[in-house]
Every structure is written in structure tokens, then in C-alpha cells.
Motif scaffolding. Structure first.
Motif, PDB file in Angstrom:
ATOM      1  N   GLY A 187       0.522  -1.130   0.295  1.00  0.00           N
ATOM      2  CA  GLY A 187       0.212   0.165   0.051  1.00  0.00           C
ATOM      3  C   GLY A 187       1.034   1.030   0.218  1.00  0.00           C
ATOM      4  O   GLY A 187       2.271   1.396   0.743  1.00  0.00           O
ATOM      5  N   LEU A 188       0.547   2.276  -0.148  1.00  0.00           N
ATOM      6  CA  LEU A 188       1.003   3.604   0.195  1.00  0.00           C
ATOM      7  C   LEU A 188      -0.370   4.513   0.663  1.00  0.00           C
ATOM      8  O   LEU A 188      -1.143   5.000   0.518  1.00  0.00           O
ATOM      9  CB  LEU A 188       1.016   4.097  -1.658  1.00  0.00           C
ATOM     10  N   ALA A 189       0.484   5.169   0.939  1.00  0.00           N
ATOM     11  CA  ALA A 189       0.423   6.428   2.241  1.00  0.00           C
ATOM     12  C   ALA A 189       1.155   7.657   2.776  1.00  0.00           C
ATOM     13  O   ALA A 189       1.860   7.782   1.859  1.00  0.00           O
ATOM     14  CB  ALA A 189      -0.659   6.048   3.640  1.00  0.00           C
ATOM     15  N   GLY A 190       0.297   9.066   2.378  1.00  0.00           N
ATOM     16  CA  GLY A 190       1.160   9.971   2.659  1.00  0.00           C
ATOM     17  C   GLY A 190       0.195  11.126   3.785  1.00  0.00           C
ATOM     18  O   GLY A 190      -0.530  11.869   3.678  1.00  0.00           O
ATOM     19  N   HIS A 191       1.067  12.824   3.658  1.00  0.00           N
ATOM     20  CA  HIS A 191       0.506  13.676   4.063  1.00  0.00           C
ATOM     21  C   HIS A 191       0.981  14.554   3.692  1.00  0.00           C
ATOM     22  O   HIS A 191       1.953  14.617   3.281  1.00  0.00           O
ATOM     23  CB  HIS A 191       0.936  13.617   5.667  1.00  0.00           C
ATOM     24  N   GLY A 192       0.118  15.669   2.944  1.00  0.00           N
ATOM     25  CA  GLY A 192       0.659  16.629   2.493  1.00  0.00           C
ATOM     26  C   GLY A 192       0.560  16.800   1.204  1.00  0.00           C
ATOM     27  O   GLY A 192       0.282  15.660   0.391  1.00  0.00           O
ATOM     28  N   MET A 193       2.226  16.816   0.979  1.00  0.00           N
ATOM     29  CA  MET A 193       2.757  16.676  -0.382  1.00  0.00           C
ATOM     30  C   MET A 193       2.773  15.470  -0.284  1.00  0.00           C
ATOM     31  O   MET A 193       3.399  14.766  -1.774  1.00  0.00           O
ATOM     32  CB  MET A 193       4.350  17.386   0.070  1.00  0.00           C
ATOM     33  N   GLY A 194       3.696  14.250   0.679  1.00  0.00           N
ATOM     34  CA  GLY A 194       3.558  12.817   1.225  1.00  0.00           C
ATOM     35  C   GLY A 194       2.709  12.561   0.451  1.00  0.00           C
ATOM     36  O   GLY A 194       2.341  11.341  -0.467  1.00  0.00           O
ATOM     37  N   ALA A 195       0.905  12.939   0.569  1.00  0.00           N
ATOM     38  CA  ALA A 195      -0.444  12.505  -0.125  1.00  0.00           C
ATOM     39  C   ALA A 195       0.399  12.405  -1.252  1.00  0.00           C
ATOM     40  O   ALA A 195      -0.783  11.639  -2.586  1.00  0.00           O
ATOM     41  CB  ALA A 195      -1.263  12.811   0.462  1.00  0.00           C
ATOM     42  N   ALA A 196       0.346  13.277  -2.154  1.00  0.00           N
ATOM     43  CA  ALA A 196      -0.897  13.408  -3.334  1.00  0.00           C
ATOM     44  C   ALA A 196       0.827  12.219  -4.147  1.00  0.00           C
ATOM     45  O   ALA A 196       0.819  12.332  -5.258  1.00  0.00           O
ATOM     46  CB  ALA A 196      -0.066  15.459  -3.888  1.00  0.00           C
ATOM     47  N   ALA A 197       1.502  12.776  -3.595  1.00  0.00           N
ATOM     48  CA  ALA A 197       3.124  11.740  -4.270  1.00  0.00           C
ATOM     49  C   ALA A 197       2.832  10.320  -4.163  1.00  0.00           C
ATOM     50  O   ALA A 197       3.312   9.523  -5.122  1.00  0.00           O
ATOM     51  CB  ALA A 197       4.397  11.890  -3.394  1.00  0.00           C
ATOM     52  N   ALA A 198       1.937   9.786  -3.011  1.00  0.00           N
ATOM     53  CA  ALA A 198       1.441   8.632  -2.716  1.00  0.00           C
ATOM     54  C   ALA A 198       0.476   8.333  -4.340  1.00  0.00           C
ATOM     55  O   ALA A 198       0.730   7.396  -4.809  1.00  0.00           O
ATOM     56  CB  ALA A 198       1.283   8.540  -1.395  1.00  0.00           C
ATOM     57  N   VAL A 199      -0.305   9.231  -4.378  1.00  0.00           N
ATOM     58  CA  VAL A 199      -1.158   9.270  -5.716  1.00  0.00           C
ATOM     59  C   VAL A 199      -0.687   8.837  -6.868  1.00  0.00           C
ATOM     60  O   VAL A 199      -0.606   8.267  -7.723  1.00  0.00           O
ATOM     61  CB  VAL A 199      -2.167   9.770  -5.978  1.00  0.00           C
ATOM     62  N   LEU A 200       0.853   9.893  -7.024  1.00  0.00           N
ATOM     63  CA  LEU A 200       0.834   9.670  -8.247  1.00  0.00           C
ATOM     64  C   LEU A 200       2.254   8.105  -8.599  1.00  0.00           C
ATOM     65  O   LEU A 200       2.536   7.372  -9.262  1.00  0.00           O
ATOM     66  CB  LEU A 200       2.357  10.958  -8.239  1.00  0.00           C
ATOM     67  N   ALA A 201       2.667   7.911  -7.818  1.00  0.00           N
ATOM     68  CA  ALA A 201       3.471   5.980  -7.712  1.00  0.00           C
ATOM     69  C   ALA A 201       2.089   5.556  -7.749  1.00  0.00           C
ATOM     70  O   ALA A 201       2.438   4.013  -8.311  1.00  0.00           O
ATOM     71  CB  ALA A 201       3.488   5.898  -5.865  1.00  0.00           C
ATOM     72  N   ALA A 202       0.849   5.420  -7.345  1.00  0.00           N
ATOM     73  CA  ALA A 202       0.124   4.466  -7.676  1.00  0.00           C
ATOM     74  C   ALA A 202      -0.222   4.112  -8.391  1.00  0.00           C
ATOM     75  O   ALA A 202      -1.162   3.151  -8.752  1.00  0.00           O
ATOM     76  CB  ALA A 202      -0.766   4.458  -6.250  1.00  0.00           C
ATOM     77  N   ALA A 203      -0.141   5.478  -9.318  1.00  0.00           N
ATOM     78  CA  ALA A 203      -1.095   5.186 -11.058  1.00  0.00           C
ATOM     79  C   ALA A 203      -0.122   5.266 -11.446  1.00  0.00           C
ATOM     80  O   ALA A 203      -0.287   4.953 -12.865  1.00  0.00           O
ATOM     81  CB  ALA A 203      -1.559   7.011 -11.474  1.00  0.00           C
ATOM     82  N   THR A 204       1.375   4.765 -11.173  1.00  0.00           N
ATOM     83  CA  THR A 204       2.258   4.618 -12.518  1.00  0.00           C
ATOM     84  C   THR A 204       2.102   3.193 -11.979  1.00  0.00           C
ATOM     85  O   THR A 204       3.104   2.401 -10.998  1.00  0.00           O
ATOM     86  CB  THR A 204       4.061   5.216 -12.036  1.00  0.00           C
TER      87      THR A 204
END
Length: 296
Positions: A121-138
Motif C-alpha cells: 500500500g501507499l500513504a502520505g501526508h500533504g505533499m507526501g499524500a499527493a506523491a502517493a497518488v502519483l506512485a499508485a498511478a504508475t
């Protein structure tokens, strides 16, 4: 079956596992690692920090997840004012690759733990949350040549069930990103939990979590903690407190720990007892389901 209120009370407390702390720098990636003291084929999550903030500001949250049997890796990279969302997303992917391909820990009293590559899984806070979405989409691995003008998260999108496929994504107080997490969300078909903070002046729900939750391709739930500010889940003091609004809140932190733990255990470990926590009534929060499925 236990109510959402009872589940929050249970998962808001530390879990039954003893926890070990490690250092991702040993494998060439600055960051921290928490694992249960023992276990085979465990679920794992990579956690992204907020803008300017170091990974150690989340030690309590990371340790809490590990106490419930989840391996957690948190890269401590991209902390400058000009940090790259795309690079942090890559580091989150690297962290998942590391924990899912090597045995971790091990002491004189216990064997090393292992991660099931089907429970990531992926998770994150703030900037890290957005990065988690980008990572999940790849999709991993991206094996075909990317077309000119094609969003990078679509490269290799024909590959299904590849090793390292992310099975669940959780965002906390998601901030706007470049490239936009909202666009990337349309390529994420796994369950998503989006925790927003009602008093967030840095990333108001209407500008961060809400459009991403609405654009999500898979099952999507938005949970708003009504009285929380942007920095509610961090620990200690840091110079970034001068430029980011909000402060730590123990009560909010406990609620977020419970919500995140239940979501990950349900979707990564198949623990159906925590299913009602995903969209059930939780004191001090509002919930909106954007897209349902049998796995929400």
C-alpha cells in the motif's frame, strides 16, 4: 460485528506486536523503517512526508502501524522548498520494492520478517499524500516506450497484476501537486481512503482531497476530520512550523491512526472485521463515499 466507534477505540491503541526500527539508508535510500519483531508475508506500506518536513515527525504513526503487523517504510528525501512530487513518488516506489524483495530485521531472539508482494500500500501526508497518488498511478514495471505527450502514469498501463502492484492508497490532508494528483487519480483503480482536515488552511478539502476522491477510478471514500488543522498528525517542533499553519493534536492523531490502520488491515490483509470503519460513523468526522464496490 463491532461498530465503527468500537473499532476506533481498539485501533487507536498500540497493537499486539513488538516493533523494531531500521534505517533505509542501509539500502541507499535515506529514510526510516518500522517492522513487527517477527512475521511472514506481512503487508507493507510506503509513507510520504509533507512539504519541508522530515520523516521522523511521523514516528508515532509509523510505529503504530507496525505494532498492528504492518511493515512501514518512510523515505526522508525531497525536503527542500523546491522538492519534486514526481521524485518523491519514485522514492515511495523504491521503498516498496526494497521491503518486498529482501528479508528485514532479525535479532538473536527472532528471525527476520518478510513482506508479501501482493499486500502493498501507499500513504502520505500533504505533499507526501499527493506523491502517493502519483506512485499508485504508475504501474510496475513500465515496460513499453512512452508516447510523446502521454501522462507518465499511463506508461505500461496494459500490465496487470505485476509484482509490486499497489492494493490500497490512503491520503491525509492531500496538497496540490505537479503533475496534478487529480489527473493521476483517474488511473488508480484500487481502493482509496482520503482523510481531509476541516480546519486545514494549507490544503483545504475543496482544493486537495475532495477533487482527488471524486476523480478516483476505484472505490473511493472521503473522511473529513472536522476540527483538525493541516499539521495535526506531526510530532515535535520543526522550522517548517513557521510557514505551515496548524499544530499537533493528540486526539486527531489517535483518530487518524485508527482510520489508517483499519483501512490498511482491511484491504491489504483481508481483515473483514474492520470493514465498517472505512465508511462507518466516527465521532468528529464526516464521511462521503464517491465510489463503492464489494471491497470498500
Amino acid at each position: 460485528m463491532a461498530s465503527a466507534k468500537q473499532i476506533v477505540a481498539e485501533l487507536g491503541r498500540p497493537g499486539p506486536h513488538q516493533v523494531l526500527r531500521g534505517d533505509l539508508a542501509l539500502v541507499g535510500l535515506p529514510g526510516v523503517l518500522f517492522t513487527p519483531a517477527s512475521g511472514e508475508l506481512l503487508p507493507a506500506v510506503a509513507f510520504g512526508h509533507d512539504w519541508l518536513n522530515p520523516a521522523p515527525r511521523y514516528l508515532g504513526l509509523l510505529r503504530h502501524l507496525a505494532s498492528w503487523g504492518i511493515v512501514v517504510a518512510a523515505p526522508d528525501t525531497e525536503r527542500s522548498p523546491f522538492a519534486s512530487h514526481r521524485k518523491l513518488a519514485g522514492d515511495l516506489r523504491t521503498a516498496l520494492d526494497v521491503v518486498s524483495t529482501v528479508r528485514l530485521g532479525g535479532t538473536a531472539r527472532g528471525a527476520a520478517v518478510s513482506v508479501d508482494p501482493r499486500k502493498l500500500g501507499l500513504a502520505g501526508h500533504g505533499m507526501g499524500a499527493a506523491a502517493a497518488v502519483l506512485a499508485a498511478a504508475t504501474p510496475p514495471p513500465a515496460t513499453r516506450v512512452q508516447a510523446v505527450g502521454e501522462p507518465y502514469w499511463e506508461s505500461g498501463s496494459e500490465i496487470a497484476e505485476a509484482r509490486g502492484q499497489v492494493e490500497a492508497v490512503a491520503t491525509i490532508a492531500l496538497s496540490e501537486s505537479r503533475p496534478p494528483a487529480q489527473d493521476a487519480a483517474r488511473a488508480v483503480h484500487r481502493p482509496g481512503l482520503h482523510i481531509a482536515f476541516g480546519k486545514d488552511l494549507v490544503s483545504p478539502p475543496s482544493a486537495g482531497a475532495e477533487p482527488v476522491a471524486a476523480a478516483w477510478a476505484g472505490p473511493s471514500v472521503l473522511r473529513t476530520v472536522k476540527k483538525a488543522s493541516h499539521m495535526a498528525i506531526v510530532e515535535g517542533r520543526h522550522w517548517s512550523d513557521l510557514v505551515l499553519d496548524g499544530k499537533a493534536d493528540l486526539g486527531v492523531g489517535t483518530t487518524v491512526k485508527a482510520l489508517l490502520t483499519g483501512f490498511l488491515l482491511h484491504h491489504l490483509n483481508g481483515e473483514k472485521a474492520y470493514a465498517d470503519l472505512v465508511d462507518g460513523a466516527v465521532k468528529g468526522t464526516e464521511v462521503r463515499v464517491y465510489r463503492e464496490s464489494s471491497t470498500v
